[in-house]
Design an enzyme around this catalytic site. Structure first.
Site, PDB file in Angstrom:
ATOM      1  N   CYS A 115      -9.213   8.127   4.433  1.00  0.00           N
ATOM      2  CA  CYS A 115      -7.788   7.823   4.599  1.00  0.00           C
ATOM      3  C   CYS A 115      -7.494   6.999   5.849  1.00  0.00           C
ATOM      4  O   CYS A 115      -6.720   6.040   5.805  1.00  0.00           O
ATOM      5  CB  CYS A 115      -6.980   9.112   4.619  1.00  0.00           C
ATOM      6  SG  CYS A 115      -7.211  10.132   3.148  1.00  0.00           S
ATOM      7  N   SER A 167      -0.662   7.894   1.301  1.00  0.00           N
ATOM      8  CA  SER A 167      -0.322   9.308   1.464  1.00  0.00           C
ATOM      9  C   SER A 167      -0.781   9.786   2.840  1.00  0.00           C
ATOM     10  O   SER A 167      -1.914   9.539   3.258  1.00  0.00           O
ATOM     11  CB  SER A 167      -1.012  10.145   0.385  1.00  0.00           C
ATOM     12  OG  SER A 167      -0.583   9.741  -0.898  1.00  0.00           O
ATOM     13  N   ARG A 209       1.486  14.448  -6.391  1.00  0.00           N
ATOM     14  CA  ARG A 209       2.273  13.457  -5.661  1.00  0.00           C
ATOM     15  C   ARG A 209       3.244  12.704  -6.573  1.00  0.00           C
ATOM     16  O   ARG A 209       2.913  12.365  -7.698  1.00  0.00           O
ATOM     17  CB  ARG A 209       1.338  12.455  -4.971  1.00  0.00           C
ATOM     18  CG  ARG A 209       0.543  13.030  -3.825  1.00  0.00           C
ATOM     19  CD  ARG A 209      -0.481  12.045  -3.289  1.00  0.00           C
ATOM     20  NE  ARG A 209      -1.553  11.796  -4.241  1.00  0.00           N
ATOM     21  CZ  ARG A 209      -2.585  10.988  -3.992  1.00  0.00           C
ATOM     22  NH1 ARG A 209      -2.666  10.365  -2.835  1.00  0.00           N
ATOM     23  NH2 ARG A 209      -3.532  10.816  -4.896  1.00  0.00           N
ATOM     24  N   ARG A 259       0.853  -1.177   0.000  1.00  0.00           N
ATOM     25  CA  ARG A 259       0.000   0.000   0.000  1.00  0.00           C
ATOM     26  C   ARG A 259       0.893   1.231   0.000  1.00  0.00           C
ATOM     27  O   ARG A 259       1.769   1.376   0.851  1.00  0.00           O
ATOM     28  CB  ARG A 259      -0.890  -0.008   1.247  1.00  0.00           C
ATOM     29  CG  ARG A 259      -1.572   1.313   1.574  1.00  0.00           C
ATOM     30  CD  ARG A 259      -2.685   1.640   0.646  1.00  0.00           C
ATOM     31  NE  ARG A 259      -3.344   2.908   0.993  1.00  0.00           N
ATOM     32  CZ  ARG A 259      -4.146   3.573   0.183  1.00  0.00           C
ATOM     33  NH1 ARG A 259      -4.408   3.107  -1.029  1.00  0.00           N
ATOM     34  NH2 ARG A 259      -4.706   4.699   0.564  1.00  0.00           N
ATOM     35  N   ASP A 295      -3.362  16.785  -8.435  1.00  0.00           N
ATOM     36  CA  ASP A 295      -2.564  15.769  -7.739  1.00  0.00           C
ATOM     37  C   ASP A 295      -1.106  15.915  -8.154  1.00  0.00           C
ATOM     38  O   ASP A 295      -0.757  15.659  -9.309  1.00  0.00           O
ATOM     39  CB  ASP A 295      -3.088  14.378  -8.092  1.00  0.00           C
ATOM     40  CG  ASP A 295      -2.512  13.284  -7.215  1.00  0.00           C
ATOM     41  OD1 ASP A 295      -1.448  13.498  -6.612  1.00  0.00           O
ATOM     42  OD2 ASP A 295      -3.132  12.204  -7.136  1.00  0.00           O
TER      43      ASP A 295
END
Length: 252
Positions: free
Chosen positions: A115, A100, A177, A97, A175
């Site tokens: 989350c 974030s 990331r 996994r 996004d």
């Protein structure tokens, strides 16, 4: 602040627990494994914990690196880490996994997102599966915009903006990331295929583009409520996430 001088017996303990992984910007220094007993719903599960640090300096003189850290005030910066379970290096099938960080969801248990649920659920699945790794990516808050900007985005969301609109209205992309560092650490810990727990196709693409083998993808969806319904809908409708239950999708 003067640079400290490391005592020989201290470095003797640390030297075999540190490795250097070259990166595009310099080097990733990985420390571990460290035995970490974790409470999962009342059961104590033993993980191995690693943490990593990005530096421009590329060296295998780890003593020199450690001596510099005391004057760098690293507490002001976030470092990512990974929890490893079982024989992660050699097992034929392992779950991973790429998680974030979510300050509000992971720590406070906020239900504005999913989350915190995904964090705990992925740890449970890894332990039940027998081998795997949870990468906890500390520079990913708010899809890469940071905690303060995320707070401002939340204000906008309370005034009719969806998640994507809020980020873009603050001058960010939806996004931003990057998974490069996590993928480099993954490559150092395991070379065999992995099963990726995610609903985000971008994570699958990032790992495949790096040349790592993904055996399959398994969904990590749940904890839907009135508080996060709009957030989850935006994930699917605007960000391309795949809604589903715990079914495994074989890689085509």
């Amino acid at each position: 602040m003067p640079q400290m001088k490391l005592e020989p017996q201290v470095f003797a303990v640390l030297k075999d627990k540190i490795q250097m992984i070259k990166s595009q910007e310099g080097a990733i220094y990985l420390v571990g494994p460290i035995r970490l007993p974790v409470n999962l719903d009342g059961d104590t599960i033993i993980f191995n914990w690693y943490c990593w640090l990005n530096l421009e300096e590329v060296t295998e003189d780890y003593e020199k690196i450690i001596e510099k850290l005391s004057s760098a005030n690293l507490a002001e910066y976030q470092q990512s880490s990974v929890l490893v379970y079982g024989d992660f290096e050699n097992s034929e099938d392992a779950l991973i996994r790429m998680h974030s960080i979510c300050h509000t969801g992971d720590i406070f248990g906020s239900k504005r997102c999913d989350c915190g649920f995904q964090l705990k659920q992925s740890m449970k699945r890894i332990a039940q599966h027998g081998s795997g790794a949870l990468f906890y990516l500390a520079n990913h808050e708010g899809r890469g915009i940071g905690l303060f900007s995320k707070a401002m985005a939340y204000v906008l969301q309370e005034n009719g903006y969806d998640t994507v609109e809020a980020n873009e209205s603050l001058g960010f992309v939806d996004d931003s990331r990057s998974y490069d560092d996590a993928i480099a650490v993954l490559s150092a810990l395991r070379t065999k295929p992995v099963t990726l727990m995610t609903n985000n196709p971008k994570k699958v693409d990032a790992i495949e583009k790096a040349g790592l083998a993904i055996a399959s993808r398994t969904s990590l969806w749940g904890d839907e409520s009135e508080y996060n319904a709009a957030y989850l809908d935006t994930k699917v409708r605007r960000s391309g996430h795949i809604k589903g239950e715990d079914s495994v999708h074989a890689k085509s």
